[in-house]
Write a protein that holds these residues in place. Structure first.
Motif, PDB file in Angstrom:
ATOM      1  N   ASN A  26      11.969  22.723 -32.943  1.00 32.51           N
ATOM      2  CA  ASN A  26      10.961  22.048 -33.760  1.00 32.51           C
ATOM      3  C   ASN A  26      11.359  22.150 -35.227  1.00 32.51           C
ATOM      4  O   ASN A  26      11.399  23.256 -35.784  1.00 32.51           O
ATOM      5  N   THR A  27      11.668  21.028 -35.849  1.00 30.92           N
ATOM      6  CA  THR A  27      12.113  21.022 -37.219  1.00 30.92           C
ATOM      7  C   THR A  27      11.231  20.113 -38.062  1.00 30.92           C
ATOM      8  O   THR A  27      10.644  19.140 -37.563  1.00 30.92           O
ATOM      9  N   ASP A  28      11.138  20.423 -39.346  1.00 29.58           N
ATOM     10  CA  ASP A  28      10.361  19.644 -40.306  1.00 29.58           C
ATOM     11  C   ASP A  28      11.337  19.000 -41.281  1.00 29.58           C
ATOM     12  O   ASP A  28      11.980  19.676 -42.082  1.00 29.58           O
ATOM     13  N   TYR A  61       2.017  10.174 -33.313  1.00 30.69           N
ATOM     14  CA  TYR A  61       1.199   9.962 -34.506  1.00 30.69           C
ATOM     15  C   TYR A  61       0.157  11.075 -34.544  1.00 30.69           C
ATOM     16  O   TYR A  61      -0.650  11.221 -33.626  1.00 30.69           O
ATOM     17  N   HIS A  62       0.182  11.883 -35.600  1.00 34.49           N
ATOM     18  CA  HIS A  62      -0.698  13.037 -35.718  1.00 34.49           C
ATOM     19  C   HIS A  62      -1.981  12.633 -36.441  1.00 34.49           C
ATOM     20  O   HIS A  62      -1.991  12.427 -37.665  1.00 34.49           O
ATOM     21  N   THR A  73      -4.767  17.029 -33.031  1.00 40.27           N
ATOM     22  CA  THR A  73      -4.722  15.889 -32.111  1.00 40.27           C
ATOM     23  C   THR A  73      -3.566  14.970 -32.460  1.00 40.27           C
ATOM     24  O   THR A  73      -3.358  14.640 -33.633  1.00 40.27           O
ATOM     25  N   ALA A  74      -2.819  14.553 -31.426  1.00 41.02           N
ATOM     26  CA  ALA A  74      -1.681  13.652 -31.629  1.00 41.02           C
ATOM     27  C   ALA A  74      -1.616  12.629 -30.499  1.00 41.02           C
ATOM     28  O   ALA A  74      -1.920  12.938 -29.340  1.00 41.02           O
ATOM     29  N   LEU A  75      -1.198  11.413 -30.847  1.00 43.69           N
ATOM     30  CA  LEU A  75      -0.946  10.353 -29.884  1.00 43.69           C
ATOM     31  C   LEU A  75       0.562  10.147 -29.771  1.00 43.69           C
ATOM     32  O   LEU A  75       1.267  10.146 -30.786  1.00 43.69           O
ATOM     33  N   THR A  76       1.053   9.934 -28.534  1.00 45.59           N
ATOM     34  CA  THR A  76       2.490   9.814 -28.307  1.00 45.59           C
ATOM     35  C   THR A  76       2.788   8.613 -27.425  1.00 45.59           C
ATOM     36  O   THR A  76       2.057   8.342 -26.469  1.00 45.59           O
ATOM     37  N   ASP A 120       3.936  13.246 -42.759  1.00 41.54           N
ATOM     38  CA  ASP A 120       2.695  13.956 -42.459  1.00 41.54           C
ATOM     39  C   ASP A 120       2.061  13.477 -41.160  1.00 41.54           C
ATOM     40  O   ASP A 120       1.382  14.250 -40.471  1.00 41.54           O
ATOM     41  N   LYS A 121       2.305  12.226 -40.801  1.00 41.89           N
ATOM     42  CA  LYS A 121       1.654  11.645 -39.626  1.00 41.89           C
ATOM     43  C   LYS A 121       2.598  11.381 -38.457  1.00 41.89           C
ATOM     44  O   LYS A 121       2.129  11.212 -37.325  1.00 41.89           O
ATOM     45  N   ILE A 122       3.909  11.348 -38.680  1.00 40.93           N
ATOM     46  CA  ILE A 122       4.836  10.894 -37.660  1.00 40.93           C
ATOM     47  C   ILE A 122       5.851  11.980 -37.314  1.00 40.93           C
ATOM     48  O   ILE A 122       6.391  12.660 -38.186  1.00 40.93           O
ATOM     49  N   SER A 123       6.111  12.137 -36.014  1.00 44.72           N
ATOM     50  CA  SER A 123       7.211  12.977 -35.544  1.00 44.72           C
ATOM     51  C   SER A 123       7.950  12.245 -34.427  1.00 44.72           C
ATOM     52  O   SER A 123       7.379  11.411 -33.718  1.00 44.72           O
ATOM     53  N   ILE A 124       9.247  12.560 -34.302  1.00 37.75           N
ATOM     54  CA  ILE A 124      10.100  11.979 -33.272  1.00 37.75           C
ATOM     55  C   ILE A 124      10.367  13.045 -32.212  1.00 37.75           C
ATOM     56  O   ILE A 124      10.661  14.199 -32.533  1.00 37.75           O
TER      57      ILE A 124
END
Length: 224
Positions: free
Chosen positions: A217-219, A71-72, A77-80, A41-45
């Motif tokens: 974009n994949t989940d 980090y979402h 809003t997201a930090l990368t 829910d909070k992290i994406s690569i």
């Protein structure tokens, strides 16, 4: 999908390919492949590859390989943080240094909101560039701010427009600006193709760049 991408590049090269030396008098190209993989829910690569040319498919400029994590904070809003490796050839720009290897780190914040009915995206990035040439090793830092929007035309097509300004922490403060417009095509719920044009002002050069980008974009989260 790779066959479509190859066909587009090949056809564009036939129509627009030409040989010139002055980079300001030719249409260059950027070919891009980017992936975002949501793992929680909070992290994406994030991953990315770029191949850039001073012409359509000739006069190599650079290649870029990057990966990072976001980090979402919330849906808007997201930090990368990201690391990228670049191999840069600038010999056509009439500089004394023909090749540069760059290790790039950056921190970034993205924020989305609506202005009336128009979706607005802000991207603020701080980059740390570790540049290695045959003569020297230097570190440069810069700030990048991009303002953009995407306008849906229908379920398949959209228009993307943005402008990005670069601010260097050196005496040459405003060295680069990028103005971009593209037609986006949703090929699948996880896959987009963008065909765009960018006007790039960099190092006292005014460059015209064709951009072809594929965005995946994949989940990867398990269905609860």
């Amino acid at each position: 999908m790779k066959y479509y991408f190859t066909l587009i590049v090949f056809c564009t090269a036939i129509v627009l390919g030409h040989s010139q030396v002055n980079p300001e008098k030719q249409l260059g190209s950027w070919y891009m492949l980017y992936g975002t993989f949501r793992v929680s829910d909070k992290i994406s690569i994030n991953t990315g590859i770029e191949l850039r040319y001073y012409e359509i498919i000739t006069n190599y400029n650079l290649d870029l390989f990057g990966t990072g994590m976001s980090y979402h904070i919330n849906p808007k809003t997201a930090l990368t943080v990201n690391y990228s490796y670049l191999d840069i050839d600038r010999s056509i720009e009439f500089t004394e240094i023909s090749n540069t290897i760059e290790h790039r780190l950056y921190e970034q914040i993205n924020n989305k909101h609506n202005l009336w009915n128009l979706p607005i995206n802000h991207r603020l990035r701080i980059e740390h560039r570790f540049l290695h040439t045959i003569n020297d090793n230097t570190i440069q830092n810069r700030l990048r701010y991009r303002l953009g929007t995407k306008i849906k035309l229908n379920k398949t097509l959209y228009i993307a427009v943005s402008n990005e300004i670069f601010v260097n922490f050196t005496e040459d403060v405003f060295r680069e600006n990028r103005t971009y417009a593209a037609l986006g095509i949703r090929l699948h719920k996880t896959l987009k193709l963008q065909l765009g044009y960018m006007k790039q002002h960099i190092n006292n050069l005014n460059l015209d760049r064709l951009q072809i980008g594929i965005y995946l974009n994949t989940d990867l989260r398990k269905t609860q």
